[in-house]
Design an enzyme around this catalytic site. Structure first.
Site, mmCIF file in Angstrom:
data_model
loop_
_atom_site.group_PDB
_atom_site.id
_atom_site.type_symbol
_atom_site.label_atom_id
_atom_site.label_comp_id
_atom_site.label_asym_id
_atom_site.label_seq_id
_atom_site.Cartn_x
_atom_site.Cartn_y
_atom_site.Cartn_z
ATOM 1 N N TYR A 66 -1.437 10.772 3.999
ATOM 2 C CA TYR A 66 -2.098 9.493 4.324
ATOM 3 C C TYR A 66 -1.178 8.280 4.127
ATOM 4 O O TYR A 66 -0.055 8.422 3.689
ATOM 5 C CB TYR A 66 -3.452 9.338 3.630
ATOM 6 C CG TYR A 66 -3.544 9.262 2.119
ATOM 7 C CD1 TYR A 66 -2.465 9.133 1.267
ATOM 8 C CD2 TYR A 66 -4.818 9.302 1.538
ATOM 9 C CE1 TYR A 66 -2.634 9.040 -0.094
ATOM 10 C CE2 TYR A 66 -4.999 9.215 0.159
ATOM 11 C CZ TYR A 66 -3.905 9.087 -0.653
ATOM 12 O OH TYR A 66 -4.073 9.005 -1.997
ATOM 13 N N GLU A 67 -1.707 7.129 4.528
ATOM 14 C CA GLU A 67 -0.947 5.865 4.480
ATOM 15 C C GLU A 67 0.366 5.987 5.266
ATOM 16 O O GLU A 67 1.414 5.529 4.840
ATOM 17 C CB GLU A 67 -0.698 5.458 3.014
ATOM 18 C CG GLU A 67 -0.252 4.029 2.797
ATOM 19 C CD GLU A 67 -1.128 3.009 3.495
ATOM 20 O OE1 GLU A 67 -2.367 3.079 3.357
ATOM 21 O OE2 GLU A 67 -0.581 2.164 4.225
ATOM 22 N N GLY A 68 0.264 6.609 6.439
ATOM 23 C CA GLY A 68 1.448 6.832 7.270
ATOM 24 C C GLY A 68 2.119 8.121 6.831
ATOM 25 O O GLY A 68 2.758 8.157 5.771
ATOM 26 N N GLN A 96 7.180 7.701 8.079
ATOM 27 C CA GLN A 96 8.007 6.888 7.165
ATOM 28 C C GLN A 96 9.486 7.059 7.523
ATOM 29 O O GLN A 96 10.267 6.106 7.502
ATOM 30 C CB GLN A 96 7.801 7.306 5.701
ATOM 31 C CG GLN A 96 6.359 7.270 5.216
ATOM 32 C CD GLN A 96 5.752 5.897 5.338
ATOM 33 O OE1 GLN A 96 6.400 4.889 5.054
ATOM 34 N NE2 GLN A 96 4.507 5.843 5.796
ATOM 35 N N SER A 98 0.828 -1.209 0.000
ATOM 36 C CA SER A 98 0.000 0.000 0.000
ATOM 37 C C SER A 98 0.864 1.261 0.000
ATOM 38 O O SER A 98 0.522 2.260 -0.626
ATOM 39 C CB SER A 98 -0.992 -0.007 1.158
ATOM 40 O OG SER A 98 -0.345 -0.373 2.337
#
Lengths: 262, 608
Positions: free
Chosen positions: B437-439, B444, B293
């Protein structure tokens, strides 16, 4: 219902096509299935799907790279393909291609032969018509709508000079299709995967049974004398001022320059 | 081509897949024996064709029309539903899902390339596909036989769609703090809680939506270790609606075509969920799915950059403005296309270099995925290490640089780039979400320096060191040698900076160590993008030389051959990245070396 579809791989007309020294500049061109031939494939698939029986076979005459067009057609759902490829065909015109197709298709069992109403590159629209003549088959050109489909006959609409004609055609026959008939489907991923496993027969001139004297330069009836780029389109004219003023200007040009009311 | 009509850059995509990563070699692995070079070529070609024909026309309408909440149901922009169904029927949703789960099992390298082609045409539209394939992968990996049979094929073919329900009003980046509860009742669990910022949380695309919901059991340990993952369908198996309510639809800066929902589960205490595999495994299950993802969101960044390049270059080749500087002050000189102005050319080149560097990085992640799953046993760990290390960089660097490139694209157009008459401003607005989004990208960076650097005693970095030696065993053309030497100095700088970062732990403790994690990630992103561009340049230079050997002169070759110009430009693009963009890595290295704790020491407050 077994159907043969004639397809032609042509230069992608969305790209900038150039002519240099009387020849097409090949560099940077992409090749695609002529858009009317995509409709022909779609038509064949729709007929076979609606009848629930039969196969669609694609046939092309063209260089090695034309196999890409066949693979794409197979990915769209056609069942098999025949690729006739030989330098002996170079220089052929519509007449020579029609002769060649008549020979190649002569012994093959089919109920319908379908092609686009013309090819996107030459816009000639001659090959399928001549093929019908050489094979002594009835034909309907510029088909815009399909009606009833029976085992031995087909009802269809075709665009004629004076409007739409409704025709009943006995089978086997040759059709050429208009792009208003269907929208060609996009190849599915499953179709792409299956395409690889579908039969693709490759024939050279000798294998095709076509007499070398009837194709290529020897077999053609027409010669391209000159190839030129179309003139660049002139920029449009912009009219400025209020509505009354601009309307007057436009009318003046239409009457006096374009002479459309003359 | 005009500066408002998007076409996929097939040439560059095919080049990276087939000429640089040599995708055909993947066909040697049993799982990919059904594929061949022609099939890969056709997959990418047809993905691009699908994108241009079906998805591109929806990009502007998705933005202007947006999604609407009507009587508790989300209505998506005109044409989106039909496009989704067509995408499912044509196999583009589950293209990397194995055939036994309803997909086509395309190698990740090729799937990444096809997704690149699809997403660049419409960032908002593709988000639901990312979530659906993420949900399929969760269920196929951890689900029971029954769950796999119930959900996977329907989702991989687009009949149903998926979501990821992690964020809550008080638990976003700190997902371990979620409070949504799951209580066992008979053969199912009752879910209760609120989830926010749920992409595609509701829509009219499909008959059912399968929510993957993180929740906590009553006796679960606190923090991330007490989180379980549940499958919560919008419509239950018996056809009755589950107790899931759309409370609100967010009004956002961009991605208007993607409905972002506030969802309430169990308002009437009737929300049924199925546990995925085992209790308290939710976080580790999610972690295993994150590589895919996060790579997909990185691809969104690449997409923004690719679109910016194409629109900006097309415009620069149409727009006449000013007199080229070589004509001096001659007011009678012909006005120039703006592409002829050096500053415009520099900007275009920076966007191009960003796009192609990111493309190399993203596709490498796809390639590593194939190699660590299907490659020779003795190299699988090496590629797994490379993948795990690269993913946070692909996600964060991809979305940060993609957004910057999108902004630079606007700059090329000038005033009109800032208007809605051109797609550049939408491109930038749509791209911004990628870093959030998505972390979030800061997370990261923490993942990179906190987890990945230290995982398996530093084995991931060792794998990277080994990988970066790639050029040592290869004959380097002299046109490439100079830029390779330059890049090598940055390679040294990278590993020095990792040491410098570790030193910060001594002086600043864990806070000090993570303070410049983002700089570390950016430095690595630059060095890696330059590495992948160098690989591309190497292939391009060799091919250019082969063409040149047959040509009358270099000038005539460059005049007449599109291929030659493509390879020539590729080498210039790598040089631009290494000599013009990569020097910012020096700044990041210096920041890490300086190790200032001023920001930690400051007592920040508003003085209004």
């Amino acid at each position: 219902m077994n159907i043969i579809v004639l397809i032609k791989q042509v230069v992608d007309v969305e790209l900038n096509i150039r002519v240099k020294d009387g020849a097409l500049v090949e560099d940077g061109l992409n090749y695609v299935i002529s858009s009317w031939d995509e409709i022909a494939i779609e038509t064949a698939l729709q007929i076979v799907e609606s009848v629930g029986d039969g196969e669609v076979t694609l046939v092309t005459i063209g260089p090695d790279q034309a196999a890409e067009a066949l693979r794409k057609g197979l990915a769209m759902g056609a069942h098999k393909a025949i690729h006739v490829s030989d330098a002996g065909f170079d220089g052929s015109d519509s007449f020579a291609y029609a002769k060649a197709f008549a020979k190649i298709l002569g012994d093959r069992d089919c109920d319908l032969i379908i092609a686009g109403k013309q090819a996107q590159d030459t816009d000639a629209g001659l090959t399928a018509g001549m093929l019908a003549e050489f094979m002594d088959l009835p034909q309907a050109t510029n088909v815009t709508k399909l009606g009833q489909i029976a085992a031995d006959k087909l009802t269809l609409h075709r665009g004629g000079d004076n409007g739409s004609e409704v025709i009943e055609l006995s089978l086997p026959a040759v059709l050429t299709v208009n792009d208003s008939l269907y929208e060609a489907r996009l190849a599915s991923l499953r179709g792409i995967m299956q395409a690889k496993k579908k039969p693709l027969e490759t024939l050279d001139l000798a294998g095709s049974g076509v007499d070398a004297a009837t194709v290529g330069i020897a077999g053609r009836q027409t010669v391209i004398d000159q190839l030129v780029e179309p003139e660049a389109r002139q920029a449009g004219q912009k009219f400025e001022g209020d509505e009354e003023e601009t309307t007057k200007q436009v009318l003046d040009l239409l009457v006096n320059e374009a002479k459309i009311f003359a | 081509m005009s500066s408002t009509e998007f076409k996929v850059d097939r040439r560059d995509i095919q080049f990276v897949v087939n000429e640089v990563f040599e995708a055909e070699k993947l066909c040697e692995f049993p799982n990919f024996s059904d594929f061949d070079m022609d099939t890969f070529h056709l997959i990418i070609e047809e993905a691009a064709h699908f994108a241009e024909k079906v998805i591109v026309p929806l990009n502007a309408v998705g933005d202007s029309e947006g999604c609407v909440l009507k009587e508790g149901q989300v209505v998506t922009p005109k044409g989106f539903k039909e496009a989704w169904q067509q995408m499912g029927e044509n196999g583009w949703i589950g293209l990397n899902v194995p055939p036994e789960f309803g997909g086509q099992g395309v190698p990740e390298l090729v799937s990444t390339a096809a997704t690149d082609a699809l997403v660049s045409s419409n960032q908002a539209f593709l988000i639901i596909r990312f979530l659906t394939s993420g949900a399929v992968n969760l269920i196929k990996t951890f689900g029971s036989q029954e769950q796999k049979a119930t959900y996977c094929e329907k989702m991989a073919t687009g009949k149903w769609a998926g979501t990821m329900c992690l964020t809550e009003p008080n638990a976003g980046t700190a997902v371990g703090d979620i409070i949504t509860t799951a209580t066992k009742e008979g053969d199912h669990y009752l879910i209760k809680g609120t989830k926010m910022f749920i992409s595609s949380g509701d829509h009219d695309f499909t008959d059912n939506i399968i929510h993957m919901v993180l929740a906590r059991l009553p006796d679960a340990p606190p923090g991330p270790k007490g989180i379980s993952l549940f499958i919560v369908p919008k419509i239950r198996h018996d056809g009755t609606p589950n107790d899931v309510t759309v409370v609100n639809l967010e009004h956002k800066m961009g991605i208007h075509g993607s409905p972002t929902c506030l969802l309430s589960f169990g308002d009437n205490k009737q929300c049924h969920g199925e546990l995925l595999q085992a209790e308290n495994q939710g976080m580790s299950q999610m972690f295993q799915m994150m590589n895919e993802s996060r790579l997909q969101i990185g691809l969104q960044g690449l997409a923004a950059s690719a679109a910016a390049y194409e629109f900006a270059l097309s415009y620069a080749n149409e727009r006449v403005q000013g007199i080229a500087i070589q004509h001096g002050k001659d007011q009678n000189a012909a006005r120039s296309l703006i592409v002829e102005h050096p500053d415009v050319k520099r900007m275009l080149m920076s966007i191009k270099a960003t796009t192609e560097g990111l493309r190399g990085l993203m596709y490498a992640c796809g390639y590593f995925t194939d190699m660590c799953t299907h490659g020779p046993e003795d190299t699988r760990e090496h590629y797994q290490n490379l993948l795990d290390l690269s993913i946070p960089i692909a996600k964060a660097f991809g979305t940060d640089e993609g957004f910057q490139a999108a902004c630079l694209g606007i700059q090329v157009l000038g005033g009109v780039g800032y208007t809605r008459d051109f797609p550049l401003e939408q491109n930038a607005r749509d791209a911004k979400i990628g870093s959030i989004y998505e972390g979030a990208n800061g997370v990261q960076a923490l993942d990179l320096v906190g987890r990945k650097f230290n995982m398996k005693n530093g084995a991931l970095l060792q794998s990277l060191q080994q990988e970066l030696k790639y050029f040592e065993q290869i004959t380097i053309p002299k046109e490439i040698q100079g830029m390779l030497d330059e890049w090598n100095s940055y390679q040294d700088l990278l590993f020095e900076s990792i040491q410098n970062l570790r030193e910060l732990t001594k002086s600043g403790g864990p806070q000090g160590y993570v303070l410049y994690a983002t700089n570390m990630l950016a430095l690595m992103g630059d060095v890696l993008c330059a590495f992948y561009l160098l690989k591309q340049a190497l292939v391009a230079q060799n091919k250019f030389e082969a063409l040149e050997a047959e040509a009358a002169s270099r000038e005539s070759l460059l005049e007449e051959s599109t291929d030659a110009r493509f390879y020539w430009n590729k080498v210039r693009t790598a040089e631009h990245y290494i000599l013009v963009l990569l020097p910012r890595a020096l700044s990041n290295a210096r920041i890490i070396k300086n190790g200032s704790f001023a920001s930690l020491q400051a007592k920040l407050e508003l003085t209004i």
